[in-house]
Scaffold this active site. Structure first.
Site, PDB file in Angstrom:
ATOM      1  N   HIS A 173       0.866  -4.116   6.243  1.00 46.43           N
ATOM      2  CA  HIS A 173       1.436  -2.893   5.902  1.00 46.43           C
ATOM      3  C   HIS A 173       1.541  -1.993   7.101  1.00 46.43           C
ATOM      4  O   HIS A 173       0.215  -2.006   8.045  1.00 46.43           O
ATOM      5  CB  HIS A 173       0.648  -2.146   4.622  1.00 46.43           C
ATOM      6  CG  HIS A 173       1.425  -1.020   4.266  1.00 46.43           C
ATOM      7  ND1 HIS A 173       1.443   0.154   5.066  1.00 46.43           N
ATOM      8  CD2 HIS A 173       2.332  -1.025   2.978  1.00 46.43           C
ATOM      9  CE1 HIS A 173       2.244   0.921   3.877  1.00 46.43           C
ATOM     10  NE2 HIS A 173       2.809   0.365   2.933  1.00 46.43           N
ATOM     11  N   ASP A 250      -7.365  -4.051   3.148  1.00 47.63           N
ATOM     12  CA  ASP A 250      -6.460  -3.365   2.537  1.00 47.63           C
ATOM     13  C   ASP A 250      -6.194  -3.882   1.227  1.00 47.63           C
ATOM     14  O   ASP A 250      -5.657  -4.851   0.880  1.00 47.63           O
ATOM     15  CB  ASP A 250      -5.158  -3.425   3.167  1.00 47.63           C
ATOM     16  CG  ASP A 250      -3.905  -2.679   2.543  1.00 47.63           C
ATOM     17  OD1 ASP A 250      -4.193  -2.283   1.606  1.00 47.63           O
ATOM     18  OD2 ASP A 250      -3.003  -2.721   3.026  1.00 47.63           O
ATOM     19  N   GLN A 253      -2.818  -3.804  -3.321  1.00 44.43           N
ATOM     20  CA  GLN A 253      -2.173  -4.705  -4.355  1.00 44.43           C
ATOM     21  C   GLN A 253      -3.102  -5.540  -4.931  1.00 44.43           C
ATOM     22  O   GLN A 253      -2.617  -6.647  -5.460  1.00 44.43           O
ATOM     23  CB  GLN A 253      -1.181  -5.438  -3.309  1.00 44.43           C
ATOM     24  CG  GLN A 253      -0.165  -4.503  -2.563  1.00 44.43           C
ATOM     25  CD  GLN A 253       0.708  -3.981  -3.455  1.00 44.43           C
ATOM     26  OE1 GLN A 253       1.127  -4.106  -4.503  1.00 44.43           O
ATOM     27  NE2 GLN A 253       1.319  -2.888  -2.947  1.00 44.43           N
ATOM     28  N   LYS A 276      -1.220   3.467  -7.439  1.00 44.84           N
ATOM     29  CA  LYS A 276      -0.957   2.113  -7.638  1.00 44.84           C
ATOM     30  C   LYS A 276      -1.668   1.485  -8.748  1.00 44.84           C
ATOM     31  O   LYS A 276      -1.402   0.228  -9.100  1.00 44.84           O
ATOM     32  CB  LYS A 276      -1.114   1.063  -6.155  1.00 44.84           C
ATOM     33  CG  LYS A 276       0.010   1.619  -5.190  1.00 44.84           C
ATOM     34  CD  LYS A 276      -0.261   0.587  -4.083  1.00 44.84           C
ATOM     35  CE  LYS A 276       0.469   0.988  -2.729  1.00 44.84           C
ATOM     36  NZ  LYS A 276       1.965   1.038  -2.882  1.00 44.84           N
ATOM     37  N   CYS A 419       7.674  -1.365   4.275  1.00 45.66           N
ATOM     38  CA  CYS A 419       6.412  -0.852   5.415  1.00 45.66           C
ATOM     39  C   CYS A 419       5.864  -2.140   6.090  1.00 45.66           C
ATOM     40  O   CYS A 419       4.701  -2.181   6.384  1.00 45.66           O
ATOM     41  CB  CYS A 419       5.402  -0.079   4.858  1.00 45.66           C
ATOM     42  SG  CYS A 419       5.725   1.793   4.331  1.00 45.66           S
TER      43      CYS A 419
END
Length: 462
Positions: A173, A250, A253, A276, A419
């Site tokens: 991202h 990261d 997700q 999220k 992104c």
């Protein structure tokens, strides 16, 4: 009726007694029986409840989902961009602002004391949720982007020197890529990028080969927001630590969709965003090993992050306060705590198992549509794939697809580069469409999306 309701999971809330699930008569009948029949036997009621999916059970908790958009029932499939919020989170935000709105850590009056207790309790909830060893390893930020920038501008600028290497994948991202580009220019560090395998997954074997004594940091996603691929973080941290490198994960997700244990993964840094994971916007968090955080300089200067201030110098607070200058997003952090309570009440493994089923259903359904190109790995017994699909339709722009789906069918998906422009350039495309699911989605949502997509393709074929 009490006997019927007692059989339902604690997360199930009836918005009204006539609530039905659209586009499926069988589900309508089941829910009507659950809400109106008090004479059902215990065994038949249990069977009815067990036949409902997690999406059907939790859907009533999300008021935004029960509306029409452009004249059609909303089908929300843009969860990788942001998730919807359950009533318990909305109620918690309202409770804070109407009952004990006050600044934290600064007052001795009752409202401030309660706000501080709730804010710090939210930090403990985050720590428990990702299994941090202590709550002081959790730093509240305004989002995951700020969390990565915090690491880049503190640890990065303090530790990277000319010739040092930072390894990333081509699927990162922008928030995980751009900060390190800036730091590399300032420090002389070198960025190296891992490409994809033929299965369209970041090549972790190549990543392992690229590691050397020059490697100081590996920056990688846990789950790709475009490919849906799931990376073996535990292996990556093991390989990286063997050469003395740190790892920043990261997890935007992954944290909302599966069990994430930072101690098991052995990540040095991990970031995620509240919005999220069914929480409010405007707050996220950084997890960092305490022994690393304590050696990092402040990110921003101001109130809260200090120990003592003099006219010509200051001393700084211990982590996490050192990295939380100024008034934080108090209500939002408390709302995140409520979201974590909600997710934990369902069970993250239960969420993951259900979404794994949905992921396969979405992929197979989308693959059945002619002229559709799906990016990322094919789900199988040995290949994990998240419940999202980025795709393109031959000779139709992704934005045109998303526009017609919204305007004509009330189906919300995303279009663009997500992104992840370097990844799209890797594929030789400018944009893709993306449908992404969460646990409150159902197979009926997928069916509605596929039906609408076919109608959209037909529209452009005329």
């Amino acid at each position: 009726m009490e006997g019927v309701v007692s059989k339902l999971p604690s997360s199930f809330k009836f918005i009204n007694p006539n609530f039905t699930i659209r586009r499926t008569n069988s589900i309508k009948l089941k829910l009507r029986r659950l809400t109106s029949s008090s004479s059902s036997s215990s065994s038949s009621t249990t069977a009815l409840v067990e036949s409902l999916s997690l999406g059907h059970i939790t859907r009533p908790d999300f008021p935004i989902l029960h509306q029409e958009v452009n004249g059609s029932p909303l089908v929300y499939l843009d969860n990788a961009a942001t998730s919807q919020k359950p009533n318990v989170v909305l109620d918690k935000l309202r409770d804070y602002y109407t009952s004990y709105n006050s600044n934290v850590h600064r007052g001795i009056h009752s409202l401030s004391a309660r706000a501080t207790d709730e804010y710090e309790m939210a930090r403990k909830k985050v720590a428990n949720f990702v299994n941090a060893s202590e709550s002081s390893e959790i730093v509240f930020t305004k989002n995951a982007t700020e969390a990565i920038n915090l690491v880049a501008n503190t640890w990065g600028l303090s530790n990277l020197k000319p010739g040092d290497e930072v390894i990333l994948t081509v699927a990162e991202h922008h928030s995980a890529l751009v900060p390190w580009q800036i730091v590399a220019k300032k420090t002389g560090a070198v960025l190296k990028h891992v490409s994809l395998t033929k299965e369209e997954v970041p090549d972790v074997k190549k990543l392992k080969e690229m590691l050397s004594e020059k490697t100081k940091l590996v920056v990688t996603h846990h789950v790709s927001n475009t490919l849906g691929s799931v990376l073996p973080i535990k292996d990556i941290t093991s390989w990286s630590h063997a050469v003395g490198a740190k790892v920043l994960v990261d997890a935007c997700q992954s944290v909302p969709h599966m069990v994430v244990d930072v101690q098991s993964l052995d990540a040095d840094f991990l970031v995620a965003s509240s919005h999220k994971m069914c929480g409010p916007t405007g707050v996220g968090f950084l997890y960092g090993k305490r022994e690393i955080l304590i050696d990092m300089p402040p990110f921003l200067g101001g109130g809260e992050m200090i120990s003592d201030v003099f006219l010509d110098h200051s001393t700084y607070a211990e982590p996490p306060s050192r990295f939380e200058a100024g008034t934080p997003a108090i209500g939002e952090a408390i709302g995140l705590g409520a979201a974590i309570d909600y997710l934990s009440g369902i069970g993250m493994q239960k969420i993951h198992d259900y979404e794994t089923e949905l992921a396969t259903y979405l992929y197979k359904s989308l693959r059945s549509v002619p002229n559709v190109r799906i990016y990322g790995p094919v789900p199988s017994q040995n290949v994990r794939r998240a419940a999202l699909c980025s795709f393109n339709v031959k000779n139709i722009h992704a934005t045109d697809i998303a526009s017609i789906l919204d305007q004509e069918y009330g189906v919300a998906i995303r279009s663009g580069h997500h992104c992840a422009q370097p990844l799209h350039e890797y594929f030789g495309i400018h944009a893709s469409a993306r449908a992404s699911l969460h646990f409150y989605n159902t197979k009926e949502d997928v069916d509605a999306f596929i039906e609408a997509l076919k109608g959209t393709i037909n529209f452009f074929s005329l």
